[in-house]
Design a protein around this motif. Structure first.
Motif, PDB file in Angstrom:
ATOM      1  N   VAL A 113       0.842  -1.197   0.000  1.00  0.00           N
ATOM      2  CA  VAL A 113       0.000   0.000   0.000  1.00  0.00           C
ATOM      3  C   VAL A 113       0.878   1.248   0.000  1.00  0.00           C
ATOM      4  O   VAL A 113       0.652   2.199  -0.760  1.00  0.00           O
ATOM      5  N   TRP A 114       1.894   1.259   0.842  1.00  0.00           N
ATOM      6  CA  TRP A 114       2.808   2.391   0.918  1.00  0.00           C
ATOM      7  C   TRP A 114       3.496   2.629  -0.419  1.00  0.00           C
ATOM      8  O   TRP A 114       3.565   3.773  -0.904  1.00  0.00           O
ATOM      9  N   LEU A 115       4.009   1.563  -1.050  1.00  0.00           N
ATOM     10  CA  LEU A 115       4.686   1.689  -2.333  1.00  0.00           C
ATOM     11  C   LEU A 115       3.733   2.178  -3.420  1.00  0.00           C
ATOM     12  O   LEU A 115       4.068   3.049  -4.219  1.00  0.00           O
ATOM     13  N   GLY A 116       2.513   1.626  -3.439  1.00  0.00           N
ATOM     14  CA  GLY A 116       1.520   2.071  -4.412  1.00  0.00           C
ATOM     15  C   GLY A 116       1.198   3.546  -4.270  1.00  0.00           C
ATOM     16  O   GLY A 116       1.112   4.291  -5.243  1.00  0.00           O
ATOM     17  N   ALA A 117       1.033   3.974  -3.004  1.00  0.00           N
ATOM     18  CA  ALA A 117       0.747   5.389  -2.755  1.00  0.00           C
ATOM     19  C   ALA A 117       1.925   6.257  -3.155  1.00  0.00           C
ATOM     20  O   ALA A 117       1.760   7.335  -3.741  1.00  0.00           O
ATOM     21  N   LEU A 118       3.127   5.789  -2.864  1.00  0.00           N
ATOM     22  CA  LEU A 118       4.333   6.529  -3.227  1.00  0.00           C
ATOM     23  C   LEU A 118       4.422   6.700  -4.736  1.00  0.00           C
ATOM     24  O   LEU A 118       4.681   7.799  -5.239  1.00  0.00           O
ATOM     25  N   LEU A 119       4.195   5.612  -5.466  1.00  0.00           N
ATOM     26  CA  LEU A 119       4.255   5.679  -6.934  1.00  0.00           C
ATOM     27  C   LEU A 119       3.146   6.563  -7.521  1.00  0.00           C
ATOM     28  O   LEU A 119       3.363   7.275  -8.499  1.00  0.00           O
ATOM     29  N   ALA A 120       1.983   6.508  -6.902  1.00  0.00           N
ATOM     30  CA  ALA A 120       0.857   7.314  -7.404  1.00  0.00           C
ATOM     31  C   ALA A 120       1.111   8.802  -7.216  1.00  0.00           C
ATOM     32  O   ALA A 120       0.588   9.620  -7.976  1.00  0.00           O
ATOM     33  N   ARG A 121       1.900   9.158  -6.232  1.00  0.00           N
ATOM     34  CA  ARG A 121       2.178  10.571  -5.951  1.00  0.00           C
ATOM     35  C   ARG A 121       3.229  11.151  -6.884  1.00  0.00           C
ATOM     36  O   ARG A 121       3.432  12.363  -6.919  1.00  0.00           O
ATOM     37  N   ARG A 122       3.927  10.349  -7.610  1.00  0.00           N
ATOM     38  CA  ARG A 122       4.998  10.831  -8.505  1.00  0.00           C
ATOM     39  C   ARG A 122       4.449  11.317  -9.810  1.00  0.00           C
ATOM     40  O   ARG A 122       3.530  10.958 -10.355  1.00  0.00           O
TER      41      ARG A 122
END
Length: 122
Positions: A113-122
């Motif tokens: 979830v953290w990685l997905g959110a991180l990637l979505a914010r880029r």
């Protein structure tokens, strides 16, 4: 026919999840995800109830399991499947498999979830 049953059950489960989650969060909670917690717990209860009834007490048509367990509970919460699989492992004597499933799912699920959110914010 199998796909239709799963789709109908999944649609009903998803709709109930949305309605119940929204109602709970609107009425009782603000920051803690109480709606999701209630849905995960009730879904876990229902899969324990239904799978035990279907495998140990009754022999319903396989379509009923597809409609209610795979479809409805799959739409309502996949957490119930996780809980059933963990319970089954521990019940069958594979305590460490059950523990690894819990620890791995929580830890790696959170990281995903953290990685997905991180990637979505880029």
């Amino acid at each position: 026919m199998k796909y239709l049953l799963i789709a109908v059950g999944g649609g009903a489960g998803s709709l109930l999840r949305f309605i119940a989650g929204t109602a709970i969060m609107t009425r009782y909670a603000r920051t803690f995800p109480l709606g999701t917690l209630v849905i995960n717990i009730t879904g876990s209860f229902l899969i324990g109830l239904l799978m035990t009834l279907f495998t140990e007490r009754f022999q319903p048509h396989t379509n009923l399991r597809l409609l209610l367990v795979v479809g409805f509970l799959g739409g309502y919460t996949t957490f119930s499947s996780f809980e059933w699989e963990t319970y089954s492992a521990v019940r069958d004597g594979a305590f460490w498999i059950g523990l690894a499933n819990v620890a791995g799912s929580v830890l790696f699920g959170y990281l995903a979830v953290w990685l997905g959110a991180l990637l979505a914010r880029r």
